[in-house]
Motif scaffolding. Structure first.
Motif, mmCIF file in Angstrom:
data_model
loop_
_atom_site.group_PDB
_atom_site.id
_atom_site.type_symbol
_atom_site.label_atom_id
_atom_site.label_comp_id
_atom_site.label_asym_id
_atom_site.label_seq_id
_atom_site.Cartn_x
_atom_site.Cartn_y
_atom_site.Cartn_z
ATOM 1 N N MET A 1 36.113 -44.321 22.618
ATOM 2 C CA MET A 1 34.957 -44.371 21.875
ATOM 3 C C MET A 1 33.967 -45.345 22.202
ATOM 4 S SD MET A 1 35.612 -42.903 18.770
ATOM 5 C CE MET A 1 35.417 -43.564 17.076
ATOM 6 N N LEU A 2 34.529 -46.431 23.263
ATOM 7 C CA LEU A 2 33.362 -47.276 23.720
ATOM 8 C C LEU A 2 32.410 -46.900 24.684
ATOM 9 C CD1 LEU A 2 35.633 -50.533 23.757
ATOM 10 C CD2 LEU A 2 34.023 -50.085 22.113
ATOM 11 N N ARG A 3 32.828 -45.652 25.145
ATOM 12 C CA ARG A 3 31.959 -45.233 26.027
ATOM 13 C C ARG A 3 30.711 -44.694 25.527
ATOM 14 N NH1 ARG A 3 34.548 -44.554 31.386
ATOM 15 N NH2 ARG A 3 36.741 -45.124 31.077
ATOM 16 N N ALA A 4 30.792 -44.080 24.244
ATOM 17 C CA ALA A 4 29.764 -43.604 23.749
ATOM 18 C C ALA A 4 28.775 -44.672 22.767
ATOM 19 C CB ALA A 4 29.985 -42.641 22.628
ATOM 20 N N TRP A 5 29.332 -45.900 22.529
ATOM 21 C CA TRP A 5 28.877 -46.853 21.473
ATOM 22 C C TRP A 5 27.973 -47.807 22.388
ATOM 23 C CZ3 TRP A 5 31.772 -51.214 18.651
ATOM 24 C CH2 TRP A 5 30.779 -51.808 17.821
ATOM 25 N N SER A 6 26.880 -47.651 22.282
ATOM 26 C CA SER A 6 25.719 -48.369 23.188
ATOM 27 C C SER A 6 26.207 -48.520 24.541
ATOM 28 C CB SER A 6 25.734 -49.983 22.423
ATOM 29 O OG SER A 6 24.696 -50.768 23.080
ATOM 30 N N PRO A 7 25.929 -47.377 25.258
ATOM 31 C CA PRO A 7 26.319 -47.223 26.765
ATOM 32 C C PRO A 7 25.564 -48.356 27.313
ATOM 33 C CG PRO A 7 25.260 -45.270 26.031
ATOM 34 C CD PRO A 7 25.605 -45.840 24.740
ATOM 35 N N PRO A 8 25.957 -48.979 28.477
ATOM 36 C CA PRO A 8 25.178 -49.788 29.155
ATOM 37 C C PRO A 8 23.927 -49.075 30.085
ATOM 38 C CG PRO A 8 27.337 -49.354 30.379
ATOM 39 C CD PRO A 8 27.294 -48.718 28.991
ATOM 40 N N ALA A 9 22.835 -49.840 30.122
ATOM 41 C CA ALA A 9 21.714 -49.047 30.699
ATOM 42 C C ALA A 9 22.019 -48.932 32.440
ATOM 43 C CB ALA A 9 20.365 -50.087 30.365
ATOM 44 N N GLU A 10 22.766 -50.002 32.970
ATOM 45 C CA GLU A 10 22.942 -49.885 34.399
ATOM 46 C C GLU A 10 24.562 -50.073 34.292
ATOM 47 O OE1 GLU A 10 22.190 -54.609 35.205
ATOM 48 O OE2 GLU A 10 20.470 -53.211 34.883
ATOM 49 N N PRO A 11 25.131 -49.572 35.591
ATOM 50 C CA PRO A 11 26.364 -49.506 35.805
ATOM 51 C C PRO A 11 27.189 -50.705 35.519
ATOM 52 C CG PRO A 11 25.513 -48.491 37.559
ATOM 53 C CD PRO A 11 24.553 -49.007 36.771
ATOM 54 N N VAL A 12 28.324 -51.163 34.948
ATOM 55 C CA VAL A 12 29.006 -52.323 34.627
ATOM 56 C C VAL A 12 30.512 -51.713 34.542
ATOM 57 C CG1 VAL A 12 28.505 -52.169 32.135
ATOM 58 C CG2 VAL A 12 29.029 -54.070 33.083
ATOM 59 N N PRO A 13 31.288 -52.544 35.035
ATOM 60 C CA PRO A 13 32.787 -52.392 34.977
ATOM 61 C C PRO A 13 33.268 -51.993 33.384
ATOM 62 C CG PRO A 13 32.495 -54.200 36.368
ATOM 63 C CD PRO A 13 31.241 -53.830 35.905
ATOM 64 N N PHE A 14 34.035 -51.164 33.127
ATOM 65 C CA PHE A 14 34.421 -50.719 31.645
ATOM 66 C C PHE A 14 34.921 -52.185 30.833
ATOM 67 C CE2 PHE A 14 37.045 -48.838 28.396
ATOM 68 C CZ PHE A 14 36.051 -48.150 27.640
ATOM 69 N N LEU A 15 35.655 -52.930 31.476
ATOM 70 C CA LEU A 15 36.200 -54.245 30.960
ATOM 71 C C LEU A 15 35.011 -54.981 30.448
ATOM 72 C CD1 LEU A 15 38.398 -56.193 29.780
ATOM 73 C CD2 LEU A 15 38.261 -56.920 32.060
ATOM 74 N N ARG A 16 34.162 -55.129 31.241
ATOM 75 C CA ARG A 16 32.793 -55.865 30.961
ATOM 76 C C ARG A 16 31.974 -55.357 29.861
ATOM 77 N NH1 ARG A 16 33.015 -60.991 32.887
ATOM 78 N NH2 ARG A 16 31.051 -61.552 33.859
ATOM 79 N N HIS A 17 32.100 -54.136 29.769
ATOM 80 C CA HIS A 17 31.238 -53.147 28.707
ATOM 81 C C HIS A 17 31.942 -53.721 27.529
ATOM 82 C CE1 HIS A 17 28.841 -50.441 26.667
ATOM 83 N NE2 HIS A 17 29.950 -49.519 26.440
ATOM 84 N N ARG A 18 33.281 -53.638 27.167
ATOM 85 C CA ARG A 18 33.990 -53.936 26.042
ATOM 86 C C ARG A 18 33.588 -55.454 25.623
ATOM 87 N NH1 ARG A 18 39.884 -51.979 27.895
ATOM 88 N NH2 ARG A 18 40.066 -54.241 27.349
ATOM 89 N N GLN A 19 33.819 -56.269 26.709
ATOM 90 C CA GLN A 19 33.317 -57.588 26.432
ATOM 91 C C GLN A 19 31.917 -57.947 25.672
ATOM 92 O OE1 GLN A 19 34.385 -59.185 30.430
ATOM 93 N NE2 GLN A 19 36.337 -59.822 29.730
ATOM 94 N N HIS A 20 30.998 -57.182 26.229
ATOM 95 C CA HIS A 20 29.602 -57.186 25.948
ATOM 96 C C HIS A 20 29.846 -56.468 24.378
ATOM 97 C CE1 HIS A 20 27.766 -57.123 30.142
ATOM 98 N NE2 HIS A 20 28.252 -58.258 29.838
ATOM 99 N N ILE A 21 30.279 -55.724 24.245
ATOM 100 C CA ILE A 21 30.173 -55.280 22.726
ATOM 101 C C ILE A 21 30.844 -56.262 21.936
ATOM 102 C CG2 ILE A 21 31.312 -53.321 21.296
ATOM 103 C CD1 ILE A 21 30.751 -51.320 23.334
ATOM 104 N N VAL A 22 32.093 -57.027 22.201
ATOM 105 C CA VAL A 22 32.527 -58.009 21.361
ATOM 106 C C VAL A 22 31.490 -58.975 21.058
ATOM 107 C CG1 VAL A 22 34.191 -59.662 21.147
ATOM 108 C CG2 VAL A 22 35.089 -57.465 21.997
#
Length: 152
Positions: A1-22
């Motif tokens: 689900m996190l892949r679809a929720w506010s996807p990053p504009a530029e490549p970022v590791p998935f763990l980092r993306h989860r941290q940004h969402i938090v």
């Protein structure tokens, strides 16, 4: 689900993306509390200063802050005040120096690599056992699985 929720504009590791969402969720909670009047501007300033002590919060605002600013342009005066204060506290944190050091220990899995393999085997979770057939849950499940006969 996190892949679809506010996807990053530029490549970022998935763990980092989860941290940004938090980090985004933390800001969203502060915004909500500010909107309904549970946080004054002074209290919000203290909360934002604490938020931006950490590297992840700074990195998140650096990547997504412009989007927050754009989004809040359509909001009311409290929304605009929130993002302006957030930008101001972010800039103050960056100019104050590097972020605070990480205070969390590495996850247990990372520490296990140096452990004796026999110790790792002992830490595996026990197999899940089925509930006793006499527990209320099991009795209810049994009763619901039987066909119901209607009587007149």
């Amino acid at each position: 689900m996190l892949r679809a929720w506010s996807p990053p504009a530029e490549p970022v590791p998935f763990l980092r993306h989860r941290q940004h969402i938090v980090s985004s969720l933390a800001l969203g909670e502060l915004l909500h509390r500010f909107r309904i009047g549970h946080l004054s501007t002074a209290k919000l300033t203290v909360k934002l200063d604490s938020h931006f002590l950490h590297e992840m919060a700074r990195e998140h605002w650096q990547r997504k802050g412009a989007g927050w600013l754009r989004t809040m342009q359509g909001g009311d005066r409290r929304d605009l005040a929130f993002v302006r204060l957030t930008q101001e506290r972010y800039e103050a944190a960056v100019s104050a120096g590097p972020p605070a050091p990480d205070v969390f220990l590495p996850p247990p899995a990372a520490r296990r690599n140096d452990a004796d393999p026999r110790d790792v085997a002992r830490t595996r979770p026990r197999p899940r056992t089925l509930p006793s057939p006499r527990t209320p849950h099991a009795l209810l499940r049994r009763r619901l699985s039987r066909p119901h006969t209607w009587t007149s």
